[in-house]
Structures are given as structure tokens and as C-alpha cells.
Scaffold this motif. Structure first.
Motif, PDB file in Angstrom:
ATOM      1  N   THR A   1      -8.773   1.501  -4.133  1.00  0.00           N
ATOM      2  CA  THR A   1      -7.475   1.719  -4.773  1.00  0.00           C
ATOM      3  C   THR A   1      -7.581   2.914  -5.700  1.00  0.00           C
ATOM      4  O   THR A   1      -8.680   3.322  -6.082  1.00  0.00           O
ATOM      5  CB  THR A   1      -7.029   0.491  -5.585  1.00  0.00           C
ATOM      6  OG1 THR A   1      -7.960   0.263  -6.647  1.00  0.00           O
ATOM      7  CG2 THR A   1      -6.920  -0.749  -4.711  1.00  0.00           C
TER       8      THR A   1
ATOM      9  N   ASP B   1      -4.435  -1.325 -10.078  1.00  0.00           N
ATOM     10  CA  ASP B   1      -4.082  -1.623  -8.685  1.00  0.00           C
ATOM     11  C   ASP B   1      -5.119  -2.540  -8.050  1.00  0.00           C
ATOM     12  O   ASP B   1      -4.778  -3.457  -7.297  1.00  0.00           O
ATOM     13  CB  ASP B   1      -3.961  -0.338  -7.864  1.00  0.00           C
ATOM     14  CG  ASP B   1      -2.680   0.421  -8.123  1.00  0.00           C
ATOM     15  OD1 ASP B   1      -1.764  -0.120  -8.787  1.00  0.00           O
ATOM     16  OD2 ASP B   1      -2.585   1.581  -7.667  1.00  0.00           O
ATOM     17  N   ALA B   2      -6.391  -2.294  -8.341  1.00  0.00           N
ATOM     18  CA  ALA B   2      -7.468  -3.126  -7.790  1.00  0.00           C
ATOM     19  C   ALA B   2      -7.344  -4.561  -8.287  1.00  0.00           C
ATOM     20  O   ALA B   2      -7.465  -5.515  -7.509  1.00  0.00           O
ATOM     21  CB  ALA B   2      -8.826  -2.544  -8.156  1.00  0.00           C
TER      22      ALA B   2
ATOM     23  N   GLU C   1     -11.660   6.583  -7.291  1.00  0.00           N
ATOM     24  CA  GLU C   1     -11.103   5.343  -6.752  1.00  0.00           C
ATOM     25  C   GLU C   1     -11.892   4.149  -7.271  1.00  0.00           C
ATOM     26  O   GLU C   1     -12.945   4.297  -7.895  1.00  0.00           O
ATOM     27  CB  GLU C   1     -11.165   5.341  -5.222  1.00  0.00           C
ATOM     28  CG  GLU C   1     -10.288   6.372  -4.558  1.00  0.00           C
ATOM     29  CD  GLU C   1     -10.301   6.257  -3.058  1.00  0.00           C
ATOM     30  OE1 GLU C   1      -9.229   6.023  -2.495  1.00  0.00           O
ATOM     31  OE2 GLU C   1     -11.399   6.390  -2.452  1.00  0.00           O
TER      32      GLU C   1
ATOM     33  N   HIS D   1      -0.632  -2.586  -0.728  1.00  0.00           N
ATOM     34  CA  HIS D   1      -1.428  -1.402  -1.068  1.00  0.00           C
ATOM     35  C   HIS D   1      -0.526  -0.193  -1.251  1.00  0.00           C
ATOM     36  O   HIS D   1       0.481  -0.049  -0.570  1.00  0.00           O
ATOM     37  CB  HIS D   1      -2.453  -1.123   0.037  1.00  0.00           C
ATOM     38  CG  HIS D   1      -3.686  -0.453  -0.455  1.00  0.00           C
ATOM     39  ND1 HIS D   1      -3.703   0.852  -0.889  1.00  0.00           N
ATOM     40  CD2 HIS D   1      -4.949  -0.923  -0.598  1.00  0.00           C
ATOM     41  CE1 HIS D   1      -4.922   1.159  -1.271  1.00  0.00           C
ATOM     42  NE2 HIS D   1      -5.700   0.101  -1.103  1.00  0.00           N
TER      43      HIS D   1
ATOM     44  N   TYR E   1      -1.536   2.976  -0.753  1.00  0.00           N
ATOM     45  CA  TYR E   1      -1.925   4.062   0.151  1.00  0.00           C
ATOM     46  C   TYR E   1      -1.186   3.958   1.485  1.00  0.00           C
ATOM     47  O   TYR E   1      -0.916   2.855   1.967  1.00  0.00           O
ATOM     48  CB  TYR E   1      -3.423   4.021   0.444  1.00  0.00           C
ATOM     49  CG  TYR E   1      -4.339   4.362  -0.706  1.00  0.00           C
ATOM     50  CD1 TYR E   1      -3.869   4.693  -1.966  1.00  0.00           C
ATOM     51  CD2 TYR E   1      -5.713   4.346  -0.519  1.00  0.00           C
ATOM     52  CE1 TYR E   1      -4.735   4.997  -3.005  1.00  0.00           C
ATOM     53  CE2 TYR E   1      -6.592   4.650  -1.544  1.00  0.00           C
ATOM     54  CZ  TYR E   1      -6.091   4.973  -2.787  1.00  0.00           C
ATOM     55  OH  TYR E   1      -6.959   5.271  -3.804  1.00  0.00           O
TER      56      TYR E   1
ATOM     57  N   PRO F   1      -4.684   2.606   3.955  1.00  0.00           N
ATOM     58  CA  PRO F   1      -5.773   2.053   3.138  1.00  0.00           C
ATOM     59  C   PRO F   1      -7.018   1.773   3.976  1.00  0.00           C
ATOM     60  O   PRO F   1      -6.926   1.430   5.154  1.00  0.00           O
ATOM     61  CB  PRO F   1      -5.185   0.755   2.590  1.00  0.00           C
ATOM     62  CG  PRO F   1      -4.140   0.362   3.567  1.00  0.00           C
ATOM     63  CD  PRO F   1      -3.594   1.652   4.132  1.00  0.00           C
TER      64      PRO F   1
END
Length: 105
Positions: free
Chosen positions: A11, A16-17, A54, A77, A79, A82
């Protein structure tokens, strides 16, 4: 010996993680999620070499849960593409492996 796997994704931020990890645990798609970072990722994207900070998210789960876990990651996610890869766990302590399998729905 085992149906257990480690699924990895990355992430763009610690927040976000952590959000993704909580969603995974709340949905019982992972027995344990570990977050490491920041790490530096270097990769080609849209015709240029990218260098980004990241956070590595490692999820202990089972092969049977992979498809639904991957879909959950894609859904939550940020992205476009991802990283979602699975690494087999060849062996582990029997108590831990039993707990891992029982933790996944």
C-alpha cells in the motif's frame, strides 16, 4: 503438509495498510496480518521507472480463501493494479497451523 499460504500486497501508506488489514481480519479472510515498512519499491509503470515508498502487507491465510481474499483486496485497494501474490507455507508448528486454518471462514 499444509493448505496455508502467505498473501502479500503493498500500500502507499501505513494508514491504508492498517485499514486493509482490519477489513481482512473483520471478514475472516486472514488469520494474521503483518505490516512492514516503509519499504522502497522500484518498478516500471506507464513507460517510466517508478520509485515509491510503500508498506508491505503479509496475510496468513489458506489456499481455499485466496480467491475471496484477492477480491476483497481489489475492492478496498487504492491501486489500479495491486500486488496480490501467494507464497506457500511449507511447514509450521502444528498448533499455529491449526489456529491459522480455524481462523479463516
Amino acid at each position: 503438509m499444509t493448505q496455508a499460504i502467505v498473501v502479500q500486497t503493498t500500500t502507499g501508506s501505513s494508514a491504508d495498510a492498517e485499514r486493509l488489514a482490519e477489513i481482512i481480519i473483520q471478514n475472516a479472510k486472514g488469520a494474521c496480518v503483518q505490516i512492514a515498512g516503509p519499504v522502497t519499491s522500484i518498478y516500471p509503470w506507464q513507460g517510466a521507472i517508478q520509485k515509491e515508498e510503500e508498506y508491505l502487507v503479509s496475510i496468513k491465510t489458506t489456499r481455499q480463501a485466496f480467491s475471496s481474499l484477492a477480491e476483497l483486496i481489489r475492492l478496498h485497494h487504492s491501486y489500479d493494479v495491486p500486488e496480490i501474490i501467494a507464497i506457500p507455507i511449507v511447514d509450521g508448528s502444528s498448533d499455529y497451523m491449526e489456529w491459522l486454518v480455524q481462523s479463516i471462514s
